[in-house]
Enzyme design. Structure first.
Site, PDB file in Angstrom:
ATOM      1  N   HIS A  89     -10.219  -8.505  -7.797  1.00  0.00           N
ATOM      2  CA  HIS A  89      -9.972  -8.034  -6.439  1.00  0.00           C
ATOM      3  C   HIS A  89     -10.467  -9.021  -5.393  1.00  0.00           C
ATOM      4  O   HIS A  89     -11.611  -9.475  -5.451  1.00  0.00           O
ATOM      5  CB  HIS A  89     -10.695  -6.692  -6.237  1.00  0.00           C
ATOM      6  CG  HIS A  89     -10.719  -6.224  -4.818  1.00  0.00           C
ATOM      7  ND1 HIS A  89     -11.860  -6.271  -4.038  1.00  0.00           N
ATOM      8  CD2 HIS A  89      -9.740  -5.715  -4.021  1.00  0.00           C
ATOM      9  CE1 HIS A  89     -11.597  -5.790  -2.836  1.00  0.00           C
ATOM     10  NE2 HIS A  89     -10.318  -5.447  -2.797  1.00  0.00           N
ATOM     11  N   LYS A 148       0.832  -1.192   0.000  1.00  0.00           N
ATOM     12  CA  LYS A 148       0.000   0.000   0.000  1.00  0.00           C
ATOM     13  C   LYS A 148       0.875   1.254   0.000  1.00  0.00           C
ATOM     14  O   LYS A 148       1.931   1.300   0.636  1.00  0.00           O
ATOM     15  CB  LYS A 148      -0.904   0.013   1.236  1.00  0.00           C
ATOM     16  CG  LYS A 148      -1.839  -1.195   1.324  1.00  0.00           C
ATOM     17  CD  LYS A 148      -2.889  -1.168   0.239  1.00  0.00           C
ATOM     18  CE  LYS A 148      -3.903  -2.291   0.431  1.00  0.00           C
ATOM     19  NZ  LYS A 148      -5.022  -2.204  -0.526  1.00  0.00           N
TER      20      LYS A 148
END
Length: 392
Positions: free
Chosen positions: A322, A191
């Site tokens: 996802h 991230k």
């Protein structure tokens, strides 16, 4: 099947091609606790709270011929009780239907809640039923779902996300990377999206050095950059030979994503937050990314996911679904272009079976259907359930 069930179904007309009828549906709301709170860029910008649990809506469908299917949807943070409530509203619409008529059933369920819209919560509440019907259909055929759909491969490249959150210090991220690679992972995503991009740059530099020059490496900003930041920092990130930059902008900024896709050498990936075929179609027809990232539970199930796959392949997009690898492994295996699969071990306590990860790839199980069944732990985490018809 008991006499009352037979009488209930007796009035339903049967065509010569009808083979079965849905007699029972069970809907459950289950909360999966996470071992530690998880934070990404949305938390650092103050838009969301750390993630501590995931709400799952499970649908279990049974038929008069003795077949059963299971599917699920999910919600992170808010939304689980709302999905459960709407799923209960539309579940009776399934009783008496031929479970093979999946596309028609999807439309029926969608129109049942159309006054609330045909995306968002209403379509996400359809997903558990749609996925359960595809699971049931593949089980009836005695095939893994990937084989029923027509697989292009028996394994899919797999990258890990769960070890690279912003709530984890850099040394922990590097330890997680080593553990993932030892387990057989084929790519690493971390991230980004810190308020200070210099911190992001430090973490990306360290991870690329740790991985080496050629190991597949992705970053995910979780929609937290504006257009100028994404453009400028995107240019800085070109040096790291990233597989993609994920969600650099707001999920609905099609124009901005298209401009980034055209201007950067690094591929752009997005789509996980979209909740319908129509929203994905806008993204695809605008050439607003290189990788499309649909999520079957979010778009309303496997039926609309297959529509997205067809359009994406026609337009030349790469695919990287996802989350929910238990479902997306089968769908990615059926995509004509070599895809990526996202690895999260979070869901493992929910199921009795495990997926095989080896040599950088996740392997399609030879079990019929989706190939998973609910564990006793998942049953214990269930807070509410409702049954419709008989035999659920």
């Amino acid at each position: 099947m008991n006499t009352s069930s037979t009488q209930t179904l007796a009035h339903l007309s049967r065509g010569a091609a009808s083979t079965d009828r849905i007699t029972g549906v069970k809907v459950s709301l289950t909360y999966l606790p996470l071992a530690a709170p998880i934070s990404d860029a949305k938390v650092l910008t103050g838009r969301q709270k750390p993630l501590t649990e995931i709400a799952f809506i499970f649908a279990e469908i049974s038929t008069e011929s003795g077949h059963r299917g299971i599917g699920f949807g999910y919600s992170k943070r808010a939304g689980g009780p709302g999905m459960f409530a709407h799923a209960n509203e539309i579940a009776p619409e399934l009783i008496g239907e031929d479970p093979n008529d999946i596309a028609r059933i999807w439309n029926k369920l969608c129109w049942a809640g159309a006054s609330m819209g045909r995306s968002g919560l209403t379509t996400q509440a359809i997903a558990p039923f749609d996925i359960a019907l595809w699971d049931l259909k593949a089980k009836r055929a005695g095939l893994p779902l990937a084989k029923l759909l027509g697989a292009h491969r028996d394994s899919v490249r797999c990258y890990n996300t769960s070890g690279g959150y912003l709530s984890m210090p850099l040394d922990r991220v590097l330890e997680n990377i080593d553990a993932s690679r030892e387990r057989g992972i084929g790519g690493i995503k971390i991230k980004v999206g810190q308020p200070d991009t210099a911190v992001d740059l430090q973490r990306v530099t360290a991870v690329r050095k740790h991985l080496g020059d050629s190991f597949p490496f992705m970053v995910d900003a979780n929609q937290q950059w504006d257009r100028a930041t994404a453009q400028r920092f995107g240019r800085v990130l070109e040096q790291f030979d990233l597989t993609w930059i994920e969600e650099p902008l707001d999920a609905y900024d099609v124009e901005g994503h298209a401009a980034l896709t055209a201007s950067l050498d690094t591929p752009i990936a997005t789509g996980e937050m979209l909740t319908s075929f129509g929203e994905h179609a806008q993204l695809i027809t605008a050439h607003a990314s290189d990788f499309i990232q649909p999520d079957a539970p979010r778009v309303g199930g496997i039926t609309p996911f297959l529509q997205i796959m067809s359009l994406a392949d026609f337009k030349g997009f790469s695919l990287a679904p996802h989350f929910a690898m238990e479902i997306h492994l089968h769908l990615a295996a059926a995509y004509p272009r070599e895809p990526w699969l996202e690895h999260f071990e979070w869901l493992e306590p929910m199921f009795n079976e495990r997926l095989e990860l080896r040599d950088g790839r996740m392997h399609v199980p030879n079990r019929p259907g989706l190939g998973f069944s609910l564990s006793d732990q998942a049953r214990a985490w269930t807070t509410e359930s409702a049954s419709f018809g008989t035999g659920a």
